[in-house]
Scaffold this motif. Structure first.
Motif, PDB file in Angstrom:
ATOM      1  N   GLN A   1      31.638  23.228  25.107  1.00  0.00           N
ATOM      2  CA  GLN A   1      32.893  23.703  25.677  1.00  0.00           C
ATOM      3  C   GLN A   1      34.003  22.778  25.169  1.00  0.00           C
ATOM      4  O   GLN A   1      33.758  21.629  24.805  1.00  0.00           O
ATOM      5  CB  GLN A   1      32.848  23.662  27.206  1.00  0.00           C
ATOM      6  CG  GLN A   1      31.696  24.427  27.826  1.00  0.00           C
ATOM      7  CD  GLN A   1      31.825  25.936  27.628  1.00  0.00           C
ATOM      8  OE1 GLN A   1      32.937  26.474  27.713  1.00  0.00           O
ATOM      9  NE2 GLN A   1      30.714  26.596  27.345  1.00  0.00           N
ATOM     10  N   THR A   2      35.217  23.282  25.155  1.00  0.00           N
ATOM     11  CA  THR A   2      36.328  22.436  24.743  1.00  0.00           C
ATOM     12  C   THR A   2      36.506  21.318  25.767  1.00  0.00           C
ATOM     13  O   THR A   2      36.703  21.578  26.957  1.00  0.00           O
ATOM     14  CB  THR A   2      37.624  23.248  24.624  1.00  0.00           C
ATOM     15  OG1 THR A   2      37.428  24.301  23.674  1.00  0.00           O
ATOM     16  CG2 THR A   2      38.777  22.357  24.169  1.00  0.00           C
ATOM     17  N   GLU A   3      36.396  20.085  25.294  1.00  0.00           N
ATOM     18  CA  GLU A   3      36.459  18.925  26.186  1.00  0.00           C
ATOM     19  C   GLU A   3      37.788  18.193  26.000  1.00  0.00           C
ATOM     20  O   GLU A   3      38.336  18.127  24.892  1.00  0.00           O
ATOM     21  CB  GLU A   3      35.310  17.957  25.887  1.00  0.00           C
ATOM     22  CG  GLU A   3      33.910  18.555  25.977  1.00  0.00           C
ATOM     23  CD  GLU A   3      33.400  18.694  27.410  1.00  0.00           C
ATOM     24  OE1 GLU A   3      34.192  18.444  28.353  1.00  0.00           O
ATOM     25  OE2 GLU A   3      32.220  19.060  27.578  1.00  0.00           O
ATOM     26  N   LYS A   4      38.283  17.627  27.076  1.00  0.00           N
ATOM     27  CA  LYS A   4      39.496  16.817  26.969  1.00  0.00           C
ATOM     28  C   LYS A   4      39.179  15.508  26.250  1.00  0.00           C
ATOM     29  O   LYS A   4      38.029  15.053  26.216  1.00  0.00           O
ATOM     30  CB  LYS A   4      40.081  16.533  28.345  1.00  0.00           C
ATOM     31  CG  LYS A   4      39.193  15.693  29.242  1.00  0.00           C
ATOM     32  CD  LYS A   4      39.857  15.471  30.603  1.00  0.00           C
ATOM     33  CE  LYS A   4      38.954  14.603  31.491  1.00  0.00           C
ATOM     34  NZ  LYS A   4      39.550  14.387  32.832  1.00  0.00           N
ATOM     35  N   ARG A   5      40.192  14.940  25.666  1.00  0.00           N
ATOM     36  CA  ARG A   5      40.005  13.690  24.936  1.00  0.00           C
ATOM     37  C   ARG A   5      39.531  12.581  25.881  1.00  0.00           C
ATOM     38  O   ARG A   5      40.017  12.456  27.004  1.00  0.00           O
ATOM     39  CB  ARG A   5      41.293  13.272  24.233  1.00  0.00           C
ATOM     40  CG  ARG A   5      41.648  14.204  23.086  1.00  0.00           C
ATOM     41  CD  ARG A   5      42.813  13.702  22.267  1.00  0.00           C
ATOM     42  NE  ARG A   5      43.083  14.612  21.151  1.00  0.00           N
ATOM     43  CZ  ARG A   5      43.981  14.405  20.214  1.00  0.00           C
ATOM     44  NH1 ARG A   5      44.719  13.293  20.247  1.00  0.00           N
ATOM     45  NH2 ARG A   5      44.159  15.269  19.239  1.00  0.00           N
TER      46      ARG A   5
ATOM     47  N   SER B   1      34.220  13.787  22.891  1.00  0.00           N
ATOM     48  CA  SER B   1      35.598  13.917  22.402  1.00  0.00           C
ATOM     49  C   SER B   1      36.267  12.556  22.555  1.00  0.00           C
ATOM     50  O   SER B   1      36.567  12.128  23.669  1.00  0.00           O
ATOM     51  CB  SER B   1      36.349  14.988  23.206  1.00  0.00           C
ATOM     52  OG  SER B   1      37.701  15.067  22.823  1.00  0.00           O
TER      53      SER B   1
ATOM     54  N   GLY C   1      39.915  13.261  19.543  1.00  0.00           N
ATOM     55  CA  GLY C   1      39.124  14.374  20.049  1.00  0.00           C
ATOM     56  C   GLY C   1      37.876  14.677  19.239  1.00  0.00           C
ATOM     57  O   GLY C   1      37.322  15.774  19.339  1.00  0.00           O
TER      58      GLY C   1
ATOM     59  N   SER D   1      34.308  17.980  15.612  1.00  0.00           N
ATOM     60  CA  SER D   1      34.773  18.161  16.991  1.00  0.00           C
ATOM     61  C   SER D   1      33.975  19.292  17.640  1.00  0.00           C
ATOM     62  O   SER D   1      33.655  20.302  16.999  1.00  0.00           O
ATOM     63  CB  SER D   1      36.272  18.489  17.022  1.00  0.00           C
ATOM     64  OG  SER D   1      36.539  19.663  16.275  1.00  0.00           O
TER      65      SER D   1
ATOM     66  N   LYS E   1      33.165  22.496  19.670  1.00  0.00           N
ATOM     67  CA  LYS E   1      33.868  23.749  19.970  1.00  0.00           C
ATOM     68  C   LYS E   1      33.034  24.543  20.963  1.00  0.00           C
ATOM     69  O   LYS E   1      32.005  24.079  21.445  1.00  0.00           O
ATOM     70  CB  LYS E   1      34.070  24.541  18.673  1.00  0.00           C
ATOM     71  CG  LYS E   1      34.682  23.745  17.525  1.00  0.00           C
ATOM     72  CD  LYS E   1      34.698  24.560  16.260  1.00  0.00           C
ATOM     73  CE  LYS E   1      35.166  23.737  15.069  1.00  0.00           C
ATOM     74  NZ  LYS E   1      34.231  22.637  14.724  1.00  0.00           N
ATOM     75  N   ASN E   2      33.494  25.741  21.266  1.00  0.00           N
ATOM     76  CA  ASN E   2      32.707  26.649  22.102  1.00  0.00           C
ATOM     77  C   ASN E   2      31.578  27.228  21.246  1.00  0.00           C
ATOM     78  O   ASN E   2      31.744  28.258  20.589  1.00  0.00           O
ATOM     79  CB  ASN E   2      33.588  27.773  22.676  1.00  0.00           C
ATOM     80  CG  ASN E   2      34.642  27.227  23.625  1.00  0.00           C
ATOM     81  OD1 ASN E   2      34.440  26.201  24.254  1.00  0.00           O
ATOM     82  ND2 ASN E   2      35.769  27.915  23.711  1.00  0.00           N
TER      83      ASN E   2
ATOM     84  N   SER F   1      30.459  20.732  28.957  1.00  0.00           N
ATOM     85  CA  SER F   1      29.413  21.327  28.132  1.00  0.00           C
ATOM     86  C   SER F   1      28.057  21.222  28.820  1.00  0.00           C
ATOM     87  O   SER F   1      27.873  20.463  29.776  1.00  0.00           O
ATOM     88  CB  SER F   1      29.365  20.622  26.770  1.00  0.00           C
ATOM     89  OG  SER F   1      30.596  20.713  26.094  1.00  0.00           O
TER      90      SER F   1
END
Length: 650
Positions: free
Chosen positions: A539-543, A558, A563, A579, A581-582, A640
């Motif tokens: 899943q898109t993770e925050k930095r 990330s 990131g 990086s 991704k989904n 994730s």
């Protein structure tokens, strides 16, 4: 009659052969036992075994408590501590005067009871280290019956660590106290200040990295902001060492290697010889240095608790005779000032390099004999110095620097070296002026990516090897190849695992079907050669999102800057060109003592091996190391999904 005699002879020969075979062979410990007389049978330590102090003695009780604590840490079972008479199956500790036994020596009689006898408490403690090492080599915790007599050839068995150019966390120093004591190494020199080479900083001393690692009230702000020890922390470290019979020698290095002091107080720096040199012609220099030492030496409970203090005094310019004489005067001044507080002064050998007429005190002064061109050992002995053998051409580790040693040549050292080998000078074994030996780690290349784990990877095999050579001396009874195999069966110390070993066997050492966020795992980390693999429903993770962390490192899904997948340890951040991704992917991270590699769906994304850092428009460069002992202790707060975690150790 002839046939009968032949038969009797054969029976006698056979009986003697069986009896000889039945005697237990010498047990493997580090350092090697001096004397062993084998008997038959074994002594097993079990739940009924007590540790018995034969007499009421605080030192014996302390050692018995340490043995019980260490046994529980290593094997998960608690042994009772008692006083008085030992029963069969007990471990008896006792102190008995013995003029024939050296003060660190001990004897162990292993039979129906296990009896430890030594003239002093330190010998009893060393005996318990041998017992633990023997016990950890089999699941039954059984020890071979027989008689041990053991004692060191050399009084000083040491290691020096440069904490000036690289900050070494306190917990690492504590672990090294425990490691050293487990292998009967009794002297730990801590190099508290130093500076990088100014060629890596555009030849500008004002911008060159330097550090002093100890809190100072006399000079507020002197301690390095990127890492220092409070005075209480340093006191507590020394108390821990004392409890484990290790002497700490603190070192403040003057008048060279002193950029941390001249950056703090520029007027005491030498414009003529370089700002990493103190100005020995300036009276303020002496006031500053005296004030610094006084802060840690004065009072009934000084910060520097041990019997010895090292004042440095190496590698100062000898450009002209005037400065040579002033250097000799300064060295004598520092020796006498430290002695005025009741300490024994230690110096680096530099008085051949700085040959002159100004007298320098030698009586009761310990000299670190590191390079014969700087201090000729025979001449220094003649002048009255006591030597600690620390020859740079044999015993200096400078990690990843490309000079001296990255890893010591342990085979050569095991087969050839003892402390009386100082460069090309060789004295008779156990020469009274040679107190013993040390080896050293110098972190010359500040900022080169080296971690404390990298340092440990280099130091630990050397520690095991040199422990033998400083205790047992030249009369080792085991070939190096056999020693090098067997040494790996021993742990680092009770409760210490800097290498990140999971068990003692290669292969799959841990697996977990689902890794939930913010979960604590049963292992702190995995090191040496390893592979960590898992399936990731990304899943898109925050930095700054972490996958795993330990007290020493973080692995990011990330990273906080860009990131990307990456990892941080010892203040260094390394990222891969990938990086999350989904997506559903299979992730594998593989590491060893040279590199860290990321694979996605079995395809190598990037190999973080040793690279080069360039300075001064490419005229100067250094190696940059990007290894990782993989953190596992706690999972991060990720979105994730992490499944099918598998950890392999090669």
């Amino acid at each position: 009659m002839k046939n009968k005699n032949i038969t009797l002879t054969l029976l006698l020969f056979f009986s003697l052969a069986v009896a000889t075979v039945a005697q237990n062979s010498k047990p493997f410990v580090i350092p090697e036992l001096k004397e062993w007389k084998g008997a038959q049978g074994t002594f097993s330590i079990n739940e009924q075994t007590r540790i018995v102090c034969q007499e009421k003695n605080p030192e014996l009780e302390h050692i018995a408590g340490l043995l019980a604590q260490d046994y529980r840490t290593m094997f998960g079972k608690q042994l009772a501590v008692a006083h008085g008479k030992a029963a069969n199956g007990d471990i008896l500790l006792r102190i008995r005067k013995d003029n024939k036994m050296p003060h660190e020596g001990y004897s162990i009689a292993i039979g129906k009871q296990l009896i430890v006898t030594a003239p002093e408490a330190i010998g009893v403690y060393w005996a318990t280290r041998s017992l633990l090492q023997m016990a950890e080599q089999n699941e039954e915790r059984s020890l071979p019956c027989g008689q041990i007599k053991d004692y060191p050839d050399y009084a000083v068995r040491g290691f020096m660590l440069d904490c000036g150019r690289k900050f070494i966390p306190l917990e690492f120093l504590k672990d090294y106290v425990r490691i050293m004591s487990y292998y009967k190494m009794n002297t730990f020199q801590i190099h508290l200040n130093d500076n990088a080479f100014h060629r890596f900083y555009n030849w500008d001393f004002t911008k060159t990295y330097s550090a002093f690692r100890l809190e100072s009230d006399t000079y507020p702000g002197l301690a390095a902001q990127d890492g220092f020890y409070t005075k209480q922390e340093f006191i507590d470290l020394q108390k821990l060492a004392e409890a484990h019979f290790v002497d700490i020698i603190p070192e403040i290095d003057v008048p060279a290697h002193s950029l941390a002091f001249t950056q703090y107080k520029p007027e005491i720096g030498s414009r003529k010889y370089g700002m990493d040199h103190l100005d020995l012609f300036n009276p303020e220099t002496y006031r500053f240095v005296d004030g610094l030492f006084k802060e840690y030496l004065e009072g009934d409970e000084p910060v520097f608790r041990g019997k010895r203090v090292h004042v440095g005094t190496d590698e100062y310019s000898n450009k002209d005779q005037e400065v040579v004489e002033k250097f000799r005067y300064f060295t004598d001044h520092c020796i006498r000032y430290v002695e005025s507080f009741g300490k024994q002064a230690c110096v680096w050998g530099a008085l051949t390099h700085a040959k002159g007429e100004t007298p320098v005190k030698s009586d009761n002064v310990v000299m670190s004999a590191w390079y014969n061109g700087y201090a000729d050992p025979a001449e220094m002995i003649k002048q009255g110095y006591q030597l600690i053998s620390i020859p740079d051409g044999l015993l200096y580790i400078v990690p990843a620097a490309g000079y001296y040693y990255d890893y010591l040549n342990t085979k050569h050292l095991y087969e050839n070296w003892t402390p009386v080998h100082i460069g090309k000078s060789v004295f008779e074994e156990k020469h009274p002026a040679v107190l013993g030996g040390m080896f050293a780690v110098w972190n010359d290349h500040a900022g080169n990516g080296i971690s404390t784990k990298d340092i440990h990877n280099r130091v630990f095999p050397a520690m095991q090897t040199l422990a033998v050579k400083m205790w047992t001396g030249k009369n080792t009874g085991m070939p190096y190849a056999e020693f090098n195999t067997q040494r790996k069966s021993l742990s680092e110390a009770p409760g210490v695992n800097q290498s990140g070993r999971i068990g003692k066997k290669p292969g799959l050492v841990y697996q977990q079907e689902i890794v939930a966020p913010n979960q604590t795992l049963p292992h702190r980390e995995v090191g040496n050669s390893y592979e960590v693999s898992f399936d990731l429903n990304g899943q898109t993770e925050k930095r700054g999102t972490e996958l795993f962390r330990s007290p020493d490192a973080v692995f990011y899904l990330s990273d906080p800057v860009s990131g990307l997948m990456g990892y941080a340890r010892d203040g260094y951040l390394n990222t891969f060109h990938y990086s999350v991704k989904n997506e559903n992917i299979k992730v594998k991270i593989a590491g060893d003592s040279v590199s860290t590699r990321l694979y996605i769906n079995d395809k190598l994304i990037e190999n973080k091996d040793i690279t080069r850092k360039y300075f001064n428009a490419g005229k100067d460069s250094m190696n940059y190391v990007r290894t990782l002992v993989f953190p596992l202790e706690k999972s991060g707060d990720f979105k994730s999904s992490v499944t099918h975690l598998k950890i392999y150790q090669k």
